[in-house]
Design a protein around this motif. Structure first.
Motif, PDB file in Angstrom:
ATOM      1  N   ASP A  10      -4.714 -32.478 -20.696  1.00  0.00           N
ATOM      2  CA  ASP A  10      -4.242 -31.093 -20.778  1.00  0.00           C
ATOM      3  C   ASP A  10      -3.573 -30.779 -22.109  1.00  0.00           C
ATOM      4  O   ASP A  10      -3.725 -29.685 -22.640  1.00  0.00           O
ATOM      5  CB  ASP A  10      -3.248 -30.808 -19.645  1.00  0.00           C
ATOM      6  CG  ASP A  10      -3.924 -30.412 -18.353  1.00  0.00           C
ATOM      7  OD1 ASP A  10      -4.898 -29.639 -18.398  1.00  0.00           O
ATOM      8  OD2 ASP A  10      -3.471 -30.862 -17.290  1.00  0.00           O
ATOM      9  N   TRP A  69      -0.063 -19.484 -11.376  1.00  0.00           N
ATOM     10  CA  TRP A  69      -1.495 -19.767 -11.318  1.00  0.00           C
ATOM     11  C   TRP A  69      -2.311 -18.635 -10.688  1.00  0.00           C
ATOM     12  O   TRP A  69      -3.525 -18.730 -10.643  1.00  0.00           O
ATOM     13  CB  TRP A  69      -1.815 -21.073 -10.575  1.00  0.00           C
ATOM     14  CG  TRP A  69      -1.144 -22.287 -11.119  1.00  0.00           C
ATOM     15  CD1 TRP A  69      -0.236 -23.061 -10.465  1.00  0.00           C
ATOM     16  CD2 TRP A  69      -1.323 -22.901 -12.401  1.00  0.00           C
ATOM     17  NE1 TRP A  69       0.167 -24.100 -11.259  1.00  0.00           N
ATOM     18  CE2 TRP A  69      -0.486 -24.035 -12.449  1.00  0.00           C
ATOM     19  CE3 TRP A  69      -2.106 -22.605 -13.508  1.00  0.00           C
ATOM     20  CZ2 TRP A  69      -0.423 -24.858 -13.562  1.00  0.00           C
ATOM     21  CZ3 TRP A  69      -2.033 -23.427 -14.619  1.00  0.00           C
ATOM     22  CH2 TRP A  69      -1.202 -24.540 -14.640  1.00  0.00           C
ATOM     23  N   ASN A  93      -4.619 -20.571 -17.048  1.00  0.00           N
ATOM     24  CA  ASN A  93      -5.852 -20.674 -16.268  1.00  0.00           C
ATOM     25  C   ASN A  93      -6.617 -19.359 -16.350  1.00  0.00           C
ATOM     26  O   ASN A  93      -6.072 -18.331 -16.753  1.00  0.00           O
ATOM     27  CB  ASN A  93      -5.613 -21.160 -14.830  1.00  0.00           C
ATOM     28  CG  ASN A  93      -5.098 -20.110 -13.871  1.00  0.00           C
ATOM     29  OD1 ASN A  93      -4.948 -18.936 -14.201  1.00  0.00           O
ATOM     30  ND2 ASN A  93      -4.806 -20.524 -12.662  1.00  0.00           N
ATOM     31  N   ASP A  94      -7.879 -19.408 -15.984  1.00  0.00           N
ATOM     32  CA  ASP A  94      -8.750 -18.243 -16.102  1.00  0.00           C
ATOM     33  C   ASP A  94      -8.426 -17.166 -15.078  1.00  0.00           C
ATOM     34  O   ASP A  94      -8.681 -15.987 -15.312  1.00  0.00           O
ATOM     35  CB  ASP A  94     -10.213 -18.670 -15.959  1.00  0.00           C
ATOM     36  CG  ASP A  94     -10.674 -19.601 -17.064  1.00  0.00           C
ATOM     37  OD1 ASP A  94      -9.991 -19.691 -18.100  1.00  0.00           O
ATOM     38  OD2 ASP A  94     -11.725 -20.243 -16.880  1.00  0.00           O
ATOM     39  N   TYR A 120      -8.068 -21.053 -19.534  1.00  0.00           N
ATOM     40  CA  TYR A 120      -8.115 -22.508 -19.386  1.00  0.00           C
ATOM     41  C   TYR A 120      -8.749 -22.802 -18.027  1.00  0.00           C
ATOM     42  O   TYR A 120      -8.423 -22.133 -17.050  1.00  0.00           O
ATOM     43  CB  TYR A 120      -6.684 -23.076 -19.413  1.00  0.00           C
ATOM     44  CG  TYR A 120      -6.576 -24.513 -19.853  1.00  0.00           C
ATOM     45  CD1 TYR A 120      -6.128 -24.837 -21.124  1.00  0.00           C
ATOM     46  CD2 TYR A 120      -6.915 -25.555 -18.998  1.00  0.00           C
ATOM     47  CE1 TYR A 120      -6.017 -26.149 -21.542  1.00  0.00           C
ATOM     48  CE2 TYR A 120      -6.802 -26.876 -19.408  1.00  0.00           C
ATOM     49  CZ  TYR A 120      -6.360 -27.168 -20.682  1.00  0.00           C
ATOM     50  OH  TYR A 120      -6.251 -28.472 -21.091  1.00  0.00           O
ATOM     51  N   ASP A 121      -9.637 -23.723 -17.932  1.00  0.00           N
ATOM     52  CA  ASP A 121     -10.277 -24.239 -16.712  1.00  0.00           C
ATOM     53  C   ASP A 121     -11.780 -24.009 -16.697  1.00  0.00           C
ATOM     54  O   ASP A 121     -12.497 -24.737 -16.063  1.00  0.00           O
ATOM     55  CB  ASP A 121      -9.735 -23.640 -15.402  1.00  0.00           C
ATOM     56  CG  ASP A 121      -8.317 -24.058 -15.071  1.00  0.00           C
ATOM     57  OD1 ASP A 121      -7.843 -25.050 -15.636  1.00  0.00           O
ATOM     58  OD2 ASP A 121      -7.698 -23.371 -14.247  1.00  0.00           O
ATOM     59  N   ARG A 123     -13.374 -21.507 -15.111  1.00  0.00           N
ATOM     60  CA  ARG A 123     -13.861 -21.081 -13.794  1.00  0.00           C
ATOM     61  C   ARG A 123     -15.127 -20.270 -14.022  1.00  0.00           C
ATOM     62  O   ARG A 123     -15.247 -19.552 -15.008  1.00  0.00           O
ATOM     63  CB  ARG A 123     -12.817 -20.205 -13.094  1.00  0.00           C
ATOM     64  CG  ARG A 123     -11.534 -20.914 -12.776  1.00  0.00           C
ATOM     65  CD  ARG A 123     -11.438 -21.119 -11.273  1.00  0.00           C
ATOM     66  NE  ARG A 123     -10.193 -21.760 -10.926  1.00  0.00           N
ATOM     67  CZ  ARG A 123      -9.303 -21.236 -10.111  1.00  0.00           C
ATOM     68  NH1 ARG A 123      -9.492 -20.044  -9.580  1.00  0.00           N
ATOM     69  NH2 ARG A 123      -8.223 -21.902  -9.798  1.00  0.00           N
ATOM     70  N   THR A 135     -12.296 -20.106 -23.372  1.00  0.00           N
ATOM     71  CA  THR A 135     -11.529 -20.942 -22.448  1.00  0.00           C
ATOM     72  C   THR A 135     -11.738 -22.422 -22.745  1.00  0.00           C
ATOM     73  O   THR A 135     -12.520 -22.790 -23.618  1.00  0.00           O
ATOM     74  CB  THR A 135     -11.920 -20.594 -20.983  1.00  0.00           C
ATOM     75  OG1 THR A 135     -11.030 -21.243 -20.071  1.00  0.00           O
ATOM     76  CG2 THR A 135     -13.342 -20.994 -20.665  1.00  0.00           C
TER      77      THR A 135
END
Length: 185
Positions: A10, A69, A93-94, A120-121, A123, A135
Motif C-alpha cells: 500500500d 471507505w 479507494n475508488d 485506489y483499488d 474497482r 487509480t
C-alpha cells in the motif's frame, strides 16, 4: 506470527499515485482517507507523505479528510478539501472517489479541468466513471498465486515457519485514465 503473510504494498501504491499528481504539476493535494485505525489507511498515508517529502511539498493535515471507505464519506469530504484550495484530491479507494464525483457534479465542477481526482483499488466501476478514474490496481491475482505457492512450500516443508514475522509485499500498478490534468499556475 510464524505463518507468512502476503499483502499489498500500500505504501508504494500511494506513493506512485501522489507522484503522478506531482509530476502533473499539482502541489496542493487533498486526501480522503479510509478509517483512521485501518492498516491500509496508515500505510497509504505513509506513502503519500513520502511523495510529498521527496518533492518538497509541505504536508498539511488540514488537507486530509478522514473518511470510512464509503461513497458517502467521499462526498462529505469534498467541500472541506475544496475550501483548502486543492487542485487535486487523492481518494484512498475508488468508492470514495465516486462520492467525490457526485459532489463535484452537484457543484458544476468538471474533472479534470477544474480538479484532478485519483482513486485506489481499481474497482470495476472506476473505469465507467465520467471521466474514467486514474487509480491503483491491487494485485489480487498475484496475492492469491503467491499465497498458494507459500502454502504448498509449507506443506512440502520447503519453507520452515520462522520465529520472526515473514511478510511478502506484492507491488501495485497505476492505471492512468482521464481524471488527471496538468496543473498550470
Amino acid at each position: 506470527k510464524n505463518i507468512p503473510s502476503i499483502v499489498v504494498n500500500d505504501e508504494d501504491g500511494a506513493h506512485q499515485i501522489v507522484k503522478h499528481l506531482v509530476d502533473n504539476g499539482h502541489r496542493k493535494i487533498g486526501i480522503i482517507t479510509g478509517k483512521p485505525d485501518s492498516i491500509h489507511t496508515q500505510e497509504r498515508l505513509l506513502g503519500m507523505q513520502r511523495a510529498f517529502y521527496e518533492n518538497q511539498i509541505l504536508y498539511n493535515p488540514e488537507s486530509v479528510y478522514y473518511g470510512d471507505w464509503t461513497r458517502q464519506s467521499g462526498y462529505n469530504g469534498t467541500d472541506q478539501l475544496l475550501e483548502q484550495g486543492v487542485t487535486a484530491i487523492c481518494c484512498m479507494n475508488d468508492l470514495m472517489a465516486g462520492g467525490l464525483y457526485d459532489r463535484l457534479d452537484e457543484l458544476g465542477k468538471k474533472i479534470p479541468e477544474e480538479l484532478s481526482v485519483v482513486g485506489y483499488d481499481d474497482r470495476e466501476l472506476s473505469s465507467y466513471y465520467k471521466p474514467p478514474l486514474t487509480t491503483i490496481r491491487l494485485p489480487l491475482h498475484d496475492i492469491g498465486y503467491r499465497a498458494a505457492e507459500v502454502m504448498i512450500a509449507l506443506l512440502e516443508k520447503r519453507i520452515v515457519p520462522q520465529e520472526e514475522e515473514v511478510i511478502y509485499q506484492m507491488p501495485c500498478e497505476m492505471l492512468i485514465r482521464k481524471s488527471v490534468q496538468d496543473y498550470k499556475l
